[in-house]
Design a protein around this motif. Structure first.
Motif, PDB file in Angstrom:
ATOM      1  N   ARG A 193       0.854  -1.190   0.000  1.00  0.00           N
ATOM      2  CA  ARG A 193       0.000   0.000   0.000  1.00  0.00           C
ATOM      3  C   ARG A 193       0.890   1.240   0.000  1.00  0.00           C
ATOM      4  N   VAL A 194       0.736   2.074  -1.024  1.00  0.00           N
ATOM      5  CA  VAL A 194       1.491   3.323  -1.124  1.00  0.00           C
ATOM      6  C   VAL A 194       0.511   4.467  -0.904  1.00  0.00           C
ATOM      7  N   SER A 195       0.777   5.291   0.103  1.00  0.00           N
ATOM      8  CA  SER A 195      -0.135   6.380   0.466  1.00  0.00           C
ATOM      9  C   SER A 195       0.506   7.729   0.181  1.00  0.00           C
ATOM     10  N   GLY A 196      -0.348   8.722  -0.109  1.00  0.00           N
ATOM     11  CA  GLY A 196       0.140  10.075  -0.331  1.00  0.00           C
ATOM     12  C   GLY A 196      -0.724  10.821  -1.323  1.00  0.00           C
ATOM     13  N   GLN A 215      11.735   7.454  -2.107  1.00  0.00           N
ATOM     14  CA  GLN A 215      10.544   7.941  -2.803  1.00  0.00           C
ATOM     15  C   GLN A 215       9.601   8.677  -1.848  1.00  0.00           C
ATOM     16  N   ILE A 216       9.730   8.398  -0.561  1.00  0.00           N
ATOM     17  CA  ILE A 216       8.840   8.999   0.438  1.00  0.00           C
ATOM     18  C   ILE A 216       9.266  10.443   0.684  1.00  0.00           C
ATOM     19  N   ASP A 217       8.379  11.385   0.361  1.00  0.00           N
ATOM     20  CA  ASP A 217       8.716  12.799   0.530  1.00  0.00           C
ATOM     21  C   ASP A 217       7.827  13.502   1.549  1.00  0.00           C
ATOM     22  N   SER A 265       3.858   7.141   2.886  1.00  0.00           N
ATOM     23  CA  SER A 265       4.218   5.863   3.504  1.00  0.00           C
ATOM     24  C   SER A 265       4.098   4.738   2.487  1.00  0.00           C
ATOM     25  N   ILE A 266       4.840   3.659   2.750  1.00  0.00           N
ATOM     26  CA  ILE A 266       4.764   2.432   1.957  1.00  0.00           C
ATOM     27  C   ILE A 266       4.623   1.283   2.945  1.00  0.00           C
ATOM     28  N   ASP A 267       3.524   0.536   2.827  1.00  0.00           N
ATOM     29  CA  ASP A 267       3.230  -0.555   3.755  1.00  0.00           C
ATOM     30  C   ASP A 267       3.291  -1.898   3.036  1.00  0.00           C
ATOM     31  N   LEU A 324       6.851   1.809   6.199  1.00  0.00           N
ATOM     32  CA  LEU A 324       7.977   2.723   6.035  1.00  0.00           C
ATOM     33  C   LEU A 324       7.419   4.119   5.802  1.00  0.00           C
ATOM     34  N   ASN A 325       7.919   5.109   6.561  1.00  0.00           N
ATOM     35  CA  ASN A 325       7.402   6.470   6.427  1.00  0.00           C
ATOM     36  C   ASN A 325       8.547   7.469   6.321  1.00  0.00           C
ATOM     37  N   ASN A 326       8.232   8.747   6.480  1.00  0.00           N
ATOM     38  CA  ASN A 326       9.221   9.797   6.265  1.00  0.00           C
ATOM     39  C   ASN A 326      10.392   9.706   7.239  1.00  0.00           C
ATOM     40  N   SER A 327      10.126   9.284   8.466  1.00  0.00           N
ATOM     41  CA  SER A 327      11.216   9.154   9.438  1.00  0.00           C
ATOM     42  C   SER A 327      12.168   8.027   9.039  1.00  0.00           C
ATOM     43  N   ASP A 328      11.620   6.985   8.398  1.00  0.00           N
ATOM     44  CA  ASP A 328      12.482   5.897   7.924  1.00  0.00           C
ATOM     45  C   ASP A 328      13.344   6.355   6.754  1.00  0.00           C
ATOM     46  N   LYS A 329      12.821   7.260   5.938  1.00  0.00           N
ATOM     47  CA  LYS A 329      13.631   7.809   4.846  1.00  0.00           C
ATOM     48  C   LYS A 329      14.866   8.492   5.410  1.00  0.00           C
TER      49      LYS A 329
END
Length: 312
Positions: free
Chosen positions: A17-20, A175-177, A183-185, A202-207
């Motif tokens: 799941r890719v959110s944004g 890719q997460i900006d 986020s990518i789940d 995975l979210n912005n803090s993980d980037k």
């Protein structure tokens, strides 16, 4: 599904799941974000397959053995249900994987959990000691020892797998900006992808965490080196490598040096300075793909070879 001649033919499933903002069904999906997301996920799956088989290059034969298909997609950000088809494949046996057919999912999940624990500790300026369980357990446990050290208990084999997957995971998180992609789940079951407690997210803090991190090796290697400059008070300096038991640390190169605090001994430091000495060490990897040694960390020295310049 069948398993003739100890080979597996069948499938495994992963939902993503890719959110944004770029993946809002009401406004239409940004095609570039969709393609990039799916390509990055495909790269991660293929890399996991290679790492599990202790290989680095995806060949035409591999393309015949493993095939990743988009079975369906759903609205609600972008939910892609993938099926990984295996054609007469000998499944790898990994100590931290319970069901060998799910080695890709379990490798990704375990690697993210392990790397996140390790990088968070290093980000806080703590030294990290990795201890691998040999009892068949699959859990990752983090224990603080004092104010400056963290011990991570990990399943046997997982740290090495995580280290090799880290560059691909880093590429995925870039890719997460925080706006277009937030986020990518991942989940191994389509029905779980919308349940936060059952996904790898995975979210912005993980980037920021994966993108800025260096990786400290878990293995301890032997080298012979000559400390060419140093500061006794900070236990830091530079070392010229004269011989090395690993190809990652190049002979003839000079590296930034850190000496473990428990080796802080002035008399020993004087003997080390400008003289070839045998050391046990770990090393930090950096660079865009975490493939360059940026620092050597001396963890001990070999007393039996202390005066032998030909040690190692």
């Amino acid at each position: 599904m069948s398993m003739p001649d100890n080979k597996f033919t069948g499938s495994s499933k992963i939902s993503v799941r890719v959110s944004g903002k770029a993946l809002n069904p009401d406004e239409g999906y940004n095609l570039d974000s969709v393609i990039t997301s799916l390509q990055n996920v495909e790269n991660l799956i293929k890399k996991t397959y290679l790492v599990a088989n202790d290989r680095s290059r995806f060949t035409e034969n591999d393309a015949q053995s493993i095939n990743i298909k988009l079975q369906s997609w759903e609205q609600g950000s972008l939910i892609s249900n993938l099926e990984i088809w295996f054609n007469s494949v000998v499944l790898p046996t990994l100590p931290f994987v319970v069901d060998n057919r799910e080695f890709i999912w379990e490798s990704i999940k375990g690697s993210v959990d392990f790397l996140r624990a390790k990088f968070n500790a290093e980000k806080e300026g703590k030294s990290v000691d990795i201890r691998q369980n040999t009892d068949g357990g699959t859990a990752i446990n983090v224990k603080a020892e004092g104010n400056s050290k963290v011990v991570i208990y990990a399943p046997q084999g997982l740290p090495a797998t995580a280290e090799r997957l880290q560059p691909t995971l880093q590429e995925l998180t870039q890719q997460i900006d925080g706006t277009d992609v937030t986020s990518i789940d991942f989940s191994d079951k389509a029905e779980d992808i919308k349940q936060p407690s059952k996904v790898v997210s995975l979210n912005n803090s993980d980037k920021d965490l994966f993108g800025s991190a260096t990786f400290t090796s878990d293995e301890q290697v032997e080298i012979v080196g000559k400390i060419t400059s140093g500061n006794y008070d900070t236990n830091a300096g530079r070392i010229e490598v004269l011989s090395s038991a690993t190809q990652r640390i190049e002979v003839g190169q000079s590296y930034r040096l850190k000496i473990s605090e428990d080796l802080h001994a002035e008399d020993k430091w004087k003997e080390m300075f400008l003289s070839p000495r045998p050391y046990f060490c770990k090393y930090k990897l950096g660079g865009p793909s975490l493939n360059k040694v940026t620092e050597i960390i001396v963890t001990d020295w070999d007393e039996s070879k202390w005066d032998d310049e030909q040690a190692v």
